[in-house]
Motif scaffolding. Sequence first.
Motif, PDB file in Angstrom:
ATOM      1  N   VAL A 160      45.026  35.259  20.361  1.00 54.23           N
ATOM      2  CA  VAL A 160      44.328  34.481  19.329  1.00 54.23           C
ATOM      3  C   VAL A 160      44.717  33.002  19.419  1.00 54.23           C
ATOM      4  CG1 VAL A 160      44.102  34.116  16.843  1.00 54.23           C
ATOM      5  CG2 VAL A 160      44.035  36.431  17.764  1.00 54.23           C
ATOM      6  N   LEU A 161      45.979  32.722  19.628  1.00 51.52           N
ATOM      7  CA  LEU A 161      46.419  31.326  19.786  1.00 51.52           C
ATOM      8  C   LEU A 161      45.771  30.681  21.008  1.00 51.52           C
ATOM      9  CD1 LEU A 161      50.223  31.679  18.928  1.00 51.52           C
ATOM     10  CD2 LEU A 161      48.523  30.375  17.625  1.00 51.52           C
ATOM     11  N   LEU A 162      45.675  31.442  22.093  1.00 48.07           N
ATOM     12  CA  LEU A 162      45.032  30.925  23.306  1.00 48.07           C
ATOM     13  C   LEU A 162      43.577  30.550  23.040  1.00 48.07           C
ATOM     14  CD1 LEU A 162      45.084  30.508  26.460  1.00 48.07           C
ATOM     15  CD2 LEU A 162      44.279  32.862  26.627  1.00 48.07           C
ATOM     16  N   VAL A 163      42.833  31.467  22.397  1.00 44.34           N
ATOM     17  CA  VAL A 163      41.420  31.210  22.107  1.00 44.34           C
ATOM     18  C   VAL A 163      41.274  30.094  21.080  1.00 44.34           C
ATOM     19  CG1 VAL A 163      39.308  32.219  21.166  1.00 44.34           C
ATOM     20  CG2 VAL A 163      40.749  33.567  22.694  1.00 44.34           C
ATOM     21  N   PHE A 164      42.171  30.071  20.103  1.00 47.32           N
ATOM     22  CA  PHE A 164      42.094  29.060  19.036  1.00 47.32           C
ATOM     23  C   PHE A 164      42.247  27.647  19.594  1.00 47.32           C
ATOM     24  CE2 PHE A 164      43.869  26.493  15.582  1.00 47.32           C
ATOM     25  CZ  PHE A 164      42.981  26.781  14.550  1.00 47.32           C
ATOM     26  N   TYR A 165      43.159  27.468  20.540  1.00 50.55           N
ATOM     27  CA  TYR A 165      43.446  26.132  21.042  1.00 50.55           C
ATOM     28  C   TYR A 165      42.692  25.768  22.323  1.00 50.55           C
ATOM     29  CZ  TYR A 165      47.154  25.651  17.608  1.00 50.55           C
ATOM     30  OH  TYR A 165      47.851  25.545  16.426  1.00 50.55           O
ATOM     31  N   THR A 166      42.219  26.775  23.082  1.00 45.87           N
ATOM     32  CA  THR A 166      41.515  26.451  24.333  1.00 45.87           C
ATOM     33  C   THR A 166      40.068  26.928  24.335  1.00 45.87           C
ATOM     34  OG1 THR A 166      42.101  28.500  25.502  1.00 45.87           O
ATOM     35  CG2 THR A 166      43.705  26.691  25.567  1.00 45.87           C
ATOM     36  N   GLY A 167      39.767  27.965  23.521  1.00 45.06           N
ATOM     37  CA  GLY A 167      38.406  28.499  23.489  1.00 45.06           C
ATOM     38  C   GLY A 167      38.089  29.396  24.653  1.00 45.06           C
ATOM     39  N   SER A 168      39.090  29.746  25.477  1.00 46.96           N
ATOM     40  CA  SER A 168      38.859  30.552  26.673  1.00 46.96           C
ATOM     41  C   SER A 168      40.021  31.505  26.887  1.00 46.96           C
ATOM     42  CB  SER A 168      38.700  29.642  27.897  1.00 46.96           C
ATOM     43  OG  SER A 168      38.690  30.397  29.092  1.00 46.96           O
ATOM     44  N   THR A 169      39.735  32.611  27.585  1.00 49.80           N
ATOM     45  CA  THR A 169      40.811  33.530  27.977  1.00 49.80           C
ATOM     46  C   THR A 169      40.983  33.546  29.491  1.00 49.80           C
ATOM     47  OG1 THR A 169      39.228  35.368  28.048  1.00 49.80           O
ATOM     48  CG2 THR A 169      40.464  35.059  25.999  1.00 49.80           C
ATOM     49  N   THR A 170      40.362  32.578  30.176  1.00 42.49           N
ATOM     50  CA  THR A 170      40.438  32.557  31.642  1.00 42.49           C
ATOM     51  C   THR A 170      40.788  31.178  32.186  1.00 42.49           C
ATOM     52  OG1 THR A 170      38.050  32.158  31.764  1.00 42.49           O
ATOM     53  CG2 THR A 170      38.782  34.443  31.889  1.00 42.49           C
ATOM     54  N   SER A 171      41.463  30.352  31.383  1.00 35.06           N
ATOM     55  CA  SER A 171      41.763  28.990  31.823  1.00 35.06           C
ATOM     56  C   SER A 171      42.672  28.964  33.048  1.00 35.06           C
ATOM     57  CB  SER A 171      42.413  28.206  30.673  1.00 35.06           C
ATOM     58  OG  SER A 171      43.559  28.888  30.197  1.00 35.06           O
ATOM     59  N   LEU A 172      43.498  30.006  33.221  1.00 33.89           N
ATOM     60  CA  LEU A 172      44.354  30.111  34.405  1.00 33.89           C
ATOM     61  C   LEU A 172      43.888  31.221  35.332  1.00 33.89           C
ATOM     62  CD1 LEU A 172      47.873  29.748  32.718  1.00 33.89           C
ATOM     63  CD2 LEU A 172      46.542  27.976  33.875  1.00 33.89           C
ATOM     64  N   GLY A 173      42.605  31.583  35.239  1.00 35.78           N
ATOM     65  CA  GLY A 173      42.104  32.657  36.065  1.00 35.78           C
ATOM     66  C   GLY A 173      42.421  34.012  35.447  1.00 35.78           C
ATOM     67  N   ILE A 174      42.435  35.031  36.293  1.00 34.63           N
ATOM     68  CA  ILE A 174      42.621  36.399  35.823  1.00 34.63           C
ATOM     69  C   ILE A 174      44.004  36.635  35.224  1.00 34.63           C
ATOM     70  CG2 ILE A 174      43.474  37.321  38.015  1.00 34.63           C
ATOM     71  CD1 ILE A 174      41.765  39.792  37.464  1.00 34.63           C
ATOM     72  N   TRP A 175      44.964  35.764  35.566  1.00 33.27           N
ATOM     73  CA  TRP A 175      46.324  35.934  35.056  1.00 33.27           C
ATOM     74  C   TRP A 175      46.506  35.395  33.639  1.00 33.27           C
ATOM     75  CZ3 TRP A 175      50.103  38.816  37.052  1.00 33.27           C
ATOM     76  CH2 TRP A 175      49.974  39.223  38.379  1.00 33.27           C
ATOM     77  N   THR A 176      45.506  34.726  33.086  1.00 36.32           N
ATOM     78  CA  THR A 176      45.668  34.102  31.778  1.00 36.32           C
ATOM     79  C   THR A 176      46.017  35.110  30.691  1.00 36.32           C
ATOM     80  OG1 THR A 176      44.054  32.404  32.393  1.00 36.32           O
ATOM     81  CG2 THR A 176      44.601  32.603  30.059  1.00 36.32           C
ATOM     82  N   LEU A 177      45.141  36.104  30.505  1.00 37.93           N
ATOM     83  CA  LEU A 177      45.376  37.086  29.445  1.00 37.93           C
ATOM     84  C   LEU A 177      46.668  37.873  29.646  1.00 37.93           C
ATOM     85  CD1 LEU A 177      42.089  38.807  28.224  1.00 37.93           C
ATOM     86  CD2 LEU A 177      43.755  37.508  26.933  1.00 37.93           C
ATOM     87  N   PRO A 178      46.926  38.423  30.839  1.00 42.18           N
ATOM     88  CA  PRO A 178      48.201  39.127  31.017  1.00 42.18           C
ATOM     89  C   PRO A 178      49.409  38.256  30.729  1.00 42.18           C
ATOM     90  CG  PRO A 178      46.726  39.661  32.816  1.00 42.18           C
ATOM     91  CD  PRO A 178      46.063  38.582  32.016  1.00 42.18           C
ATOM     92  N   LEU A 179      49.368  37.002  31.175  1.00 40.61           N
ATOM     93  CA  LEU A 179      50.503  36.105  30.970  1.00 40.61           C
ATOM     94  C   LEU A 179      50.728  35.857  29.485  1.00 40.61           C
ATOM     95  CD1 LEU A 179      52.630  34.264  32.300  1.00 40.61           C
ATOM     96  CD2 LEU A 179      50.926  32.439  32.286  1.00 40.61           C
ATOM     97  N   VAL A 180      49.663  35.533  28.764  1.00 41.47           N
ATOM     98  CA  VAL A 180      49.776  35.258  27.327  1.00 41.47           C
ATOM     99  C   VAL A 180      50.173  36.512  26.566  1.00 41.47           C
ATOM    100  CG1 VAL A 180      48.458  34.614  25.276  1.00 41.47           C
ATOM    101  CG2 VAL A 180      48.178  33.310  27.387  1.00 41.47           C
ATOM    102  N   ALA A 181      49.570  37.651  26.936  1.00 41.96           N
ATOM    103  CA  ALA A 181      49.888  38.908  26.255  1.00 41.96           C
ATOM    104  C   ALA A 181      51.343  39.311  26.478  1.00 41.96           C
ATOM    105  CB  ALA A 181      48.958  40.022  26.740  1.00 41.96           C
ATOM    106  N   VAL A 182      51.834  39.147  27.702  1.00 44.44           N
ATOM    107  CA  VAL A 182      53.223  39.491  28.002  1.00 44.44           C
ATOM    108  C   VAL A 182      54.185  38.570  27.247  1.00 44.44           C
ATOM    109  CG1 VAL A 182      54.977  39.456  29.821  1.00 44.44           C
ATOM    110  CG2 VAL A 182      52.793  40.579  30.233  1.00 44.44           C
ATOM    111  N   ILE A 183      53.865  37.272  27.210  1.00 39.47           N
ATOM    112  CA  ILE A 183      54.719  36.337  26.474  1.00 39.47           C
ATOM    113  C   ILE A 183      54.748  36.689  24.989  1.00 39.47           C
ATOM    114  CG2 ILE A 183      54.951  33.939  25.701  1.00 39.47           C
ATOM    115  CD1 ILE A 183      53.857  33.091  28.457  1.00 39.47           C
ATOM    116  N   GLY A 184      53.566  36.916  24.400  1.00 36.25           N
ATOM    117  CA  GLY A 184      53.496  37.261  22.983  1.00 36.25           C
ATOM    118  C   GLY A 184      54.222  38.561  22.671  1.00 36.25           C
TER     119      GLY A 184
END
Length: 332
Positions: free
Chosen positions: A102-126
Amino acid sequence: MKQRFYTYLLILSIILLICMYGHLHTGFSDMSTADLLRILLGGGSDVENLTVFDFRLVRTILAVFIGIGLALSGAIFQTISRNELASPSLLGVNAGAGLGVVLLVFYTGSTTSLGIWTLPLVAVIGATVAALLIYFLSYRGSATISPYRLILTGISMSAGFHAIQIVLVTRLDPNKFYLVNTWTIGTISGNSWSHVWLLVPIVIVLGLFLYARYMELNLLALADETAIGLGVKINRTRFLYLIVAVLLAAFCVAVGGSIGFVGLISPHIARRLIGADHSYFLPLTALIGAILVVGSDWIGRAIIAPDEILLGIIISLIGAPYFLYILAKTKL
């Protein structure tokens, strides 16, 4: 016990294959069994290959491995907390991953700004931040972590993460809201082979790691005093498996959305079938998780075809009554 295990293994494997066949067979275009086999064996046209391989087979494989990953994650959470009500969704892991998305989408509007690794990276960090907070807040000056304190802290943190998530979601525009809402409910549609190559090796490696250390997991399921007396470094070992469980759950929800109940139901059913010996318990848990996700996605696609019901809704309709059943049977 071994004979019982192999019997259940065979039965569950057959059920999974049936679910996978039904899952592959269901879609916008009708296909006979002969057509499906012909396409899978390399005899399809470009359109048929696109339909079966790039849409249906991807979704089937992801459903299998998301089910395995979430089920194994739930099994480890239940082992380290020694509580059958523990799961990634109840202990704040899914909520932490969801807040990151949600923070990623809220501030960038996208879930693919870093390619396919974006969501896994953010999800793992969260998820990792949530798990570490829960783990260290559960210490409270004790020499060892109380499993009950771990669960209560996880539930409290999960509620807090969800509250922050709701505040952020209410400020999203319609496009961002739809993206977050779909992910929060849980769905595996729209994924590609890149997601398969990302998720499958992680689930296999972590799953084999857990199975290779089933003896240590058996000891961890004992009372703390007994495990310590048998040579287990209880806090360090519990922390190791907590991280493994968090990684499994985080990568699965990154690809499939915040799917609940799989990590709760699958270990519970497996334990009723075969007991708590992890050499038998973990394989059956993985199979049941795969059946639950593949079967639920199949039902969601077939029940109102050609439209579909999101995977997370079907699993919740199955999981909520079962959770109440577990709650009624559990002595708290």
